[in-house]
Write a protein that holds these residues in place. Structure first.
Motif, mmCIF file in Angstrom:
data_model
loop_
_atom_site.group_PDB
_atom_site.id
_atom_site.type_symbol
_atom_site.label_atom_id
_atom_site.label_comp_id
_atom_site.label_asym_id
_atom_site.label_seq_id
_atom_site.Cartn_x
_atom_site.Cartn_y
_atom_site.Cartn_z
ATOM 1 N N ASP A 367 0.830 -1.209 0.000
ATOM 2 C CA ASP A 367 0.000 0.000 0.000
ATOM 3 C C ASP A 367 0.868 1.264 0.000
ATOM 4 O O ASP A 367 0.553 2.250 -0.687
ATOM 5 C CB ASP A 367 -0.920 0.006 1.223
ATOM 6 C CG ASP A 367 -2.021 -1.036 1.121
ATOM 7 O OD1 ASP A 367 -2.220 -1.571 0.017
ATOM 8 O OD2 ASP A 367 -2.661 -1.323 2.150
ATOM 9 N N ALA A 368 1.967 1.223 0.762
ATOM 10 C CA ALA A 368 2.858 2.380 0.812
ATOM 11 C C ALA A 368 3.493 2.639 -0.550
ATOM 12 O O ALA A 368 3.589 3.789 -1.000
ATOM 13 C CB ALA A 368 3.939 2.159 1.868
ATOM 14 N N LEU A 369 3.920 1.580 -1.223
ATOM 15 C CA LEU A 369 4.524 1.734 -2.549
ATOM 16 C C LEU A 369 3.500 2.211 -3.574
ATOM 17 O O LEU A 369 3.820 3.029 -4.441
ATOM 18 C CB LEU A 369 5.139 0.404 -2.994
ATOM 19 C CG LEU A 369 6.430 -0.002 -2.267
ATOM 20 C CD1 LEU A 369 6.778 -1.456 -2.573
ATOM 21 C CD2 LEU A 369 7.576 0.918 -2.674
ATOM 22 N N MET A 370 2.271 1.714 -3.480
ATOM 23 C CA MET A 370 1.216 2.183 -4.381
ATOM 24 C C MET A 370 0.954 3.673 -4.161
ATOM 25 O O MET A 370 0.714 4.423 -5.111
ATOM 26 C CB MET A 370 -0.062 1.378 -4.158
ATOM 27 C CG MET A 370 0.025 -0.068 -4.622
ATOM 28 S SD MET A 370 0.366 -0.233 -6.403
ATOM 29 C CE MET A 370 -1.169 0.421 -7.083
ATOM 30 N N GLY A 371 1.034 4.098 -2.893
ATOM 31 C CA GLY A 371 0.887 5.523 -2.597
ATOM 32 C C GLY A 371 2.014 6.337 -3.211
ATOM 33 O O GLY A 371 1.785 7.422 -3.756
ATOM 34 N N GLN A 372 3.256 5.814 -3.127
ATOM 35 C CA GLN A 372 4.390 6.500 -3.745
ATOM 36 C C GLN A 372 4.207 6.587 -5.262
ATOM 37 O O GLN A 372 4.504 7.620 -5.876
ATOM 38 C CB GLN A 372 5.684 5.747 -3.443
ATOM 39 C CG GLN A 372 6.140 5.813 -2.003
ATOM 40 C CD GLN A 372 7.416 5.016 -1.780
ATOM 41 O OE1 GLN A 372 8.160 4.732 -2.709
ATOM 42 N NE2 GLN A 372 7.656 4.645 -0.531
ATOM 43 N N LEU A 373 3.720 5.495 -5.842
ATOM 44 C CA LEU A 373 3.513 5.476 -7.294
ATOM 45 C C LEU A 373 2.480 6.508 -7.706
ATOM 46 O O LEU A 373 2.667 7.251 -8.682
ATOM 47 C CB LEU A 373 3.079 4.071 -7.723
ATOM 48 C CG LEU A 373 3.009 3.810 -9.231
ATOM 49 C CD1 LEU A 373 4.390 3.942 -9.857
ATOM 50 C CD2 LEU A 373 2.446 2.416 -9.493
ATOM 51 N N SER A 374 1.385 6.571 -6.968
ATOM 52 C CA SER A 374 0.332 7.540 -7.272
ATOM 53 C C SER A 374 0.842 8.970 -7.140
ATOM 54 O O SER A 374 0.586 9.820 -8.004
ATOM 55 C CB SER A 374 -0.853 7.323 -6.331
ATOM 56 O OG SER A 374 -1.864 8.282 -6.560
ATOM 57 N N ALA A 375 1.601 9.239 -6.074
ATOM 58 C CA ALA A 375 2.144 10.587 -5.861
ATOM 59 C C ALA A 375 3.117 10.976 -6.963
ATOM 60 O O ALA A 375 3.144 12.115 -7.434
ATOM 61 C CB ALA A 375 2.819 10.662 -4.499
ATOM 62 N N THR A 376 3.918 10.009 -7.400
ATOM 63 C CA THR A 376 4.892 10.268 -8.470
ATOM 64 C C THR A 376 4.184 10.598 -9.776
ATOM 65 O O THR A 376 4.569 11.528 -10.484
ATOM 66 C CB THR A 376 5.821 9.055 -8.651
ATOM 67 O OG1 THR A 376 6.480 8.772 -7.422
ATOM 68 C CG2 THR A 376 6.876 9.352 -9.708
ATOM 69 N N TYR A 377 3.140 9.820 -10.088
ATOM 70 C CA TYR A 377 2.364 10.104 -11.303
ATOM 71 C C TYR A 377 1.738 11.511 -11.234
ATOM 72 O O TYR A 377 1.744 12.255 -12.220
ATOM 73 C CB TYR A 377 1.274 9.054 -11.491
ATOM 74 C CG TYR A 377 1.708 7.818 -12.199
ATOM 75 C CD1 TYR A 377 2.359 7.884 -13.432
ATOM 76 C CD2 TYR A 377 1.488 6.558 -11.659
ATOM 77 C CE1 TYR A 377 2.770 6.734 -14.099
ATOM 78 C CE2 TYR A 377 1.887 5.395 -12.316
ATOM 79 C CZ TYR A 377 2.537 5.506 -13.532
ATOM 80 O OH TYR A 377 2.937 4.366 -14.182
ATOM 81 N N ASN A 378 1.201 11.859 -10.070
ATOM 82 C CA ASN A 378 0.590 13.178 -9.913
ATOM 83 C C ASN A 378 1.625 14.301 -10.101
ATOM 84 O O ASN A 378 1.344 15.330 -10.740
ATOM 85 C CB ASN A 378 -0.054 13.296 -8.528
ATOM 86 C CG ASN A 378 -1.326 12.483 -8.404
ATOM 87 O OD1 ASN A 378 -1.977 12.198 -9.405
ATOM 88 N ND2 ASN A 378 -1.673 12.095 -7.184
#
Length: 384
Positions: A367-378
């Motif tokens: 979940d933490a990595l998915m959050g990082q991925l989402s933030a990076t895309y944003n």
């Protein structure tokens, strides 16, 4: 922009014995030349000045690599595809060596010669310290007094990465790891390994056959790694599998991209001593060369790589849970349980509980990595 940094720290075991840090690292990035060096001085009683040997190895390498680049020029590596060469002792007839192989052999010879000059001068001008007199076995002090086997007393490994605008190369004698990071595959070990480096044994600049033990790689066709990280064996001994070391380095690269070099260096200065304490207890060194722009563009792939690793671990944990439950099911069906069956049930339940706890931790990490991925895309979408 290509940047570089390095950091070395004293190992936990050295703190208790009063030994200085025997690692030495170096990094520089000036116009037209970027270089990273990691040297690991040997820890045995015989190698009591290996910290000085490591420092002199880096100095001798910087001097000779700079001369090599100035005099060889771009023509030697022009249009060369990635090429990796194992220990030079494995090369065929010396008369049939390529121009590149011959040039590297001359470079290695020059480094060894200059290193020996430096250690000889140090031995002749710097008397034994009180610590050395107290802690070094007399037979080695006698050798030193006679000027015998000086290269052993200063023995160390050497690992180097060099990059110019038109080509790059790396070479290594000894243990430790050099990892390259790029788009695909996400990481590799570009310098071939030497099977002589095994457990606590390593090849070294102090070997009589050192010139035969260098390994190297090079490329001049316009392709460059996104980043190269050199680490002394204190690090990879703490990490176990090389994939764990690669994952640790990816964390460093993500921090470089997101928080900058200053914050990353500060984090390493805090983290490496802690790793030494809970891991190998050895000295630790890191030297890194990275392309700032390329690194920022590759963060998404780094995160996705880590997500894939976690998903694989979750699937493996699920398989362990299933296997433990299948083992437990027939035991539960027994009407009468002997002592062995009771023990088997207890162990199976403990395994299931342990695996489920591991799975929860992995899910949080996912979940933490998915959050990082989402933030990076944003950030990318917003042009940040």
């Amino acid at each position: 922009m290509v940047k570089a940094f390095n950091y070395s720290c004293e190992g936990e075991s050295h703190k208790t014995t009063g030994k200085v840090c025997q690692d030495y690292s170096f990094a520089c990035s000036v116009e037209g030349l970027t270089m990273a060096i990691v040297c690991d001085g040997h820890g045995g009683e015989r190698y009591f000045r290996s910290d000085i040997g490591a420092k002199y190895a880096a100095e001798a390498t910087e001097e000779n690599v700079s001369f090599f680049i100035e005099n060889v020029g771009d023509t030697l590596f022009k249009d060369t595809k990635f090429t990796a060469v194992g220990p030079t002792r494995t090369l065929s007839d010396a008369e049939n060596l390529s121009k590149v192989d011959t040039a590297f052999r001359q470079l290695f010879s020059s480094i060894i010669y200059r290193w020996n000059e430096k250690i000889k001068h140090h031995a002749q001008t710097v008397e034994l310290t009180e610590w050395e007199k107290e802690h070094v076995p007399q037979k080695y002090l006698d050798e030193f007094a006679k000027g015998e086997s000086l290269e052993k007393q200063y023995g160390c490994t050497l690992m180097v990465y060099v990059q110019t605008p038109n080509y790059w190369f790396a070479f290594h004698i000894g243990d430790g790891k050099c990892l390259s990071f790029q788009e695909s595959p996400i990481w590799t070990e570009p310098i071939p390994w030497d099977d002589k480096c095994f457990l606590n044994k390593t090849t070294s600049l102090c070997d009589t056959s050192a010139i035969e033990e260098f390994r190297y790689c090079y490329q001049g066709d316009g392709h460059f790694p996104t980043a190269i990280i050199l680490g002394s064996d204190g690090l990879d001994d703490s990490m176990g599998e090389t994939s764990n070391l690669a994952n640790f380095y990816i964390q460093i690269l993500k921090m470089l991209a997101n928080e900058g070099q200053k914050a990353t260096e500060a984090s390493l200065q805090e983290t490496l001593p802690q790793l030494s304490k809970i891991g190998s207890k050895d000295d630790m060194s890191v030297a890194c060369v990275y392309d700032e722009d390329a690194l920022s563009a590759q963060v998404v792939k780094f995160i996705q790589y880590q997500i894939d690793l976690v998903v694989t671990s979750i699937n493996e944990t699920d398989a362990r849970i299933k296997a433990a439950e299948e083992k437990l099911a027939p035991l539960r069906a027994l009407k009468f349980l002997d002592k062995k069956a009771q023990i088997d049930i207890q162990y199976a339940k403990q395994d299931i509980e342990k695996y489920k706890e591991e799975r929860i931790k992995l899910l949080f990490k996912h979940d933490a990595l998915m959050g990082q991925l989402s933030a990076t895309y944003n950030n990318l979408l917003n042009g940040f």
